[in-house]
Design a protein around this motif. Structure first.
Motif, mmCIF file in Angstrom:
data_model
loop_
_atom_site.group_PDB
_atom_site.id
_atom_site.type_symbol
_atom_site.label_atom_id
_atom_site.label_comp_id
_atom_site.label_asym_id
_atom_site.label_seq_id
_atom_site.Cartn_x
_atom_site.Cartn_y
_atom_site.Cartn_z
ATOM 1 N N LYS A 320 0.832 -1.193 0.000
ATOM 2 C CA LYS A 320 0.000 0.000 0.000
ATOM 3 C C LYS A 320 0.874 1.253 0.000
ATOM 4 O O LYS A 320 1.869 1.325 0.733
ATOM 5 C CB LYS A 320 -0.920 0.022 1.226
ATOM 6 N N GLY A 321 0.484 2.232 -0.834
ATOM 7 C CA GLY A 321 1.219 3.482 -0.874
ATOM 8 C C GLY A 321 1.024 4.189 -2.200
ATOM 9 O O GLY A 321 0.533 3.604 -3.164
ATOM 10 N N VAL A 343 8.817 -1.773 -10.445
ATOM 11 C CA VAL A 343 7.718 -1.262 -9.638
ATOM 12 C C VAL A 343 6.578 -0.832 -10.552
ATOM 13 O O VAL A 343 6.806 -0.335 -11.658
ATOM 14 C CB VAL A 343 8.178 -0.080 -8.751
ATOM 15 N N VAL A 344 5.354 -1.041 -10.090
ATOM 16 C CA VAL A 344 4.163 -0.655 -10.846
ATOM 17 C C VAL A 344 3.287 0.197 -9.939
ATOM 18 O O VAL A 344 3.012 -0.185 -8.795
ATOM 19 C CB VAL A 344 3.363 -1.889 -11.319
ATOM 20 N N VAL A 345 2.895 1.368 -10.430
ATOM 21 C CA VAL A 345 2.054 2.278 -9.643
ATOM 22 C C VAL A 345 0.936 2.824 -10.542
ATOM 23 O O VAL A 345 0.820 2.478 -11.709
ATOM 24 C CB VAL A 345 2.892 3.452 -9.077
ATOM 25 N N TYR A 346 0.111 3.707 -9.949
ATOM 26 C CA TYR A 346 -0.926 4.401 -10.701
ATOM 27 C C TYR A 346 -0.283 5.184 -11.868
ATOM 28 O O TYR A 346 0.794 5.734 -11.694
ATOM 29 C CB TYR A 346 -1.663 5.375 -9.766
ATOM 30 N N PRO A 347 -0.863 5.175 -13.081
ATOM 31 C CA PRO A 347 -2.214 4.745 -13.436
ATOM 32 C C PRO A 347 -2.329 3.308 -13.946
ATOM 33 O O PRO A 347 -3.401 2.902 -14.382
ATOM 34 C CB PRO A 347 -2.581 5.737 -14.549
ATOM 35 N N VAL A 348 -1.239 2.539 -13.911
ATOM 36 C CA VAL A 348 -1.342 1.145 -14.348
ATOM 37 C C VAL A 348 -2.213 0.347 -13.389
ATOM 38 O O VAL A 348 -2.968 -0.534 -13.793
ATOM 39 C CB VAL A 348 0.067 0.514 -14.453
ATOM 40 N N ILE A 349 -2.102 0.648 -12.096
ATOM 41 C CA ILE A 349 -2.943 0.025 -11.077
ATOM 42 C C ILE A 349 -3.632 1.136 -10.294
ATOM 43 O O ILE A 349 -3.271 2.298 -10.411
ATOM 44 C CB ILE A 349 -2.110 -0.880 -10.141
ATOM 45 N N LYS A 351 -4.914 3.908 -7.544
ATOM 46 C CA LYS A 351 -4.200 4.768 -6.607
ATOM 47 C C LYS A 351 -4.119 4.094 -5.234
ATOM 48 O O LYS A 351 -5.046 3.410 -4.805
ATOM 49 C CB LYS A 351 -4.910 6.110 -6.469
ATOM 50 N N GLY A 352 -2.991 4.325 -4.576
ATOM 51 C CA GLY A 352 -2.806 3.738 -3.253
ATOM 52 C C GLY A 352 -2.250 2.335 -3.264
ATOM 53 O O GLY A 352 -2.028 1.741 -2.204
ATOM 54 N N GLU A 353 -1.992 1.808 -4.452
ATOM 55 C CA GLU A 353 -1.451 0.456 -4.570
ATOM 56 C C GLU A 353 -0.032 0.508 -5.136
ATOM 57 O O GLU A 353 0.298 1.374 -5.949
ATOM 58 C CB GLU A 353 -2.318 -0.399 -5.496
#
Length: 399
Positions: A320-321, A343-349, A351-353
């Motif tokens: 989470k983050g 690392v994979v973050v928003y917008p691929v996944i 928000k908050g993940e």
């Protein structure tokens, strides 16, 4: 900011490809390369590549396959690949991404209907966007919803005089779970469609002989068109598509990415022949891969990490983050723990993940696994305590 972004998005790994490489002048344990069975620097592969480059150069053959780019070696590799995946024929492709886009474009006309998985790879999505007819999407691996989409597609296809193409993946490269090929194939009893499977991550890793996800499920004969790349287990460039001979012959003369582009260079073809030989005849490489996979995934789960739904070598670790936390986690892992992973973050996944994506290979050791689990446990504690929430990236050194 500019320098931090470059560090984060376009990192430079240097040195020999393997479980340990160099990043910013320091050795790091590398979990980000799709070198599943360790062929990238296998001595027999390096020897075959070097000899083929010396014998042929990188230019030969010049031109597209239809014009002047056909050779005995291309044909021999196609026969070997087709036999390995138990299809009548196969067609070599110069690149995987463009190949998949072009397959979809070639086989689907405006009266045909495409039904595809919502988590399909970008190359599939781009191919689907080129389709001038109707397309329906089903939620990832949701077979009940797929039935509903097939009912809609059947009505439309019958009305328009077209066919239906279902597209999914053997192994989904982000989540690591298998496409439900057996359940999808079973729907052929009730619906008339052809099945196209992208098995980029499954070829070489899944199945009793490494022939891929359809072999794993025992549905090789139910997959109408099988697409595999050389960029993963084969540790090279290029791809192939395999199917009935009539379908492959049609693709040979109708895939625009091949008709209007240069043939796969000879060193890559000869190198692929050596790679395929090792893939088929060295099962110990795949066995070592799975030893590492099982140790890594079972160890992470025992330590309380969420790996989602993976049942393949692809190992996503969910945390989470936001983007700031994710950036600081990655920098800390690279700079202070000597661990390099994607690392994979928003917008691929959402928000908050955060997903830290690990790719185990036969080149890794059980000691590498134990060290990584310990490091991830410490990083998780820092993340939970808020140590990564500040704007400053720790230990950036000379950036």
């Amino acid at each position: 900011m500019k320098r931090a972004h470059g560090y984060f998005a376009f990192p430079k790994l240097e040195g020999e490809i393997g479980a340990r490489m160099n990043f910013r002048g320091k050795e790091v344990l590398t979990w980000s390369l799709n070198n599943y069975i360790g062929l990238a620097n296998h001595p027999e592969v390096r020897e075959a590549d070097a000899k083929a480059a010396a014998d042929w150069g990188l230019a030969y053959p010049m031109g597209a396959r239809m014009m002047s780019g056909q050779t005995d070696y291309h044909e021999a590799l196609e026969r070997d690949l087709a036999a390995f995946v138990k299809k009548e024929d196969s067609f070599l492709l110069n690149f995987g991404y463009q190949g998949m886009v072009s397959i979809i474009d070639a086989v689907c006309g405006r009266n045909d209907v495409i039904v595809y998985d919502s988590e399909a790879h970008a190359c599939i999505l781009d191919g689907v966007r080129l389709h001038m007819g109707k397309r329906y999407v089903f939620p990832h691996n949701d077979i009940e919803n797929l039935k509903k989409q097939l009912e809609r597609a059947t009505k439309l296809a019958e009305k328009q005089g077209g066919g239906i193409l279902v597209i999914t993946e053997g192994v989904f490269g982000m989540s690591g779970d298998l496409g439900k090929l057996d359940e999808i194939a079973a729907l052929k009893k009730d619906f008339n469609f052809r099945l196209l499977v992208d098995d980029a991550h499954g070829f070489g890793t899944m199945g009793a002989t490494g022939a891929g996800s359809p072999e794993h499920f025992g549905v090789m004969d139910q997959v109408d068109i099988l697409f595999c790349t050389f960029a993963k287990s084969m540790a090279s460039i290029g791809a192939f598509v395999a199917a009935d001979r009539e379908v492959v012959n049609y693709l040979r003369y109708n895939m625009r990415s091949q008709t209007f582009a240069k043939s796969l260079p000879m060193p890559l073809v000869i190198g692929a022949m050596k790679r395929l030989e090792l893939l088929k005849n060295s099962p110990e490489l795949r066995e070592k891969l799975w030893t590492i996979v099982n140790a890594l995934q079972s160890g992470l789960k025992a330590a309380g990490f969420d790996l989602g739904r993976t049942n393949t070598p692809v190992t996503p670790v969910y945390m989470k983050g936001g983007v700031v936390e994710a950036t600081n986690v990655v920098v800390d892992l690279r700079e202070n723990y000597g661990i390099f992973c994607s690392v994979v973050v928003y917008p691929v996944i959402p928000k908050g993940e955060i997903i830290l994506r690990l790719i185990p290979t036969s080149e890794h050791s059980l000691e590498d696994v134990a060290y990584t689990i310990k490091a991830f446990s410490e990083v998780r504690e820092k993340l939970a305590s808020g140590q990564y929430s500040g704007a400053e990236i720790p230990q950036m050194g000379g950036i």
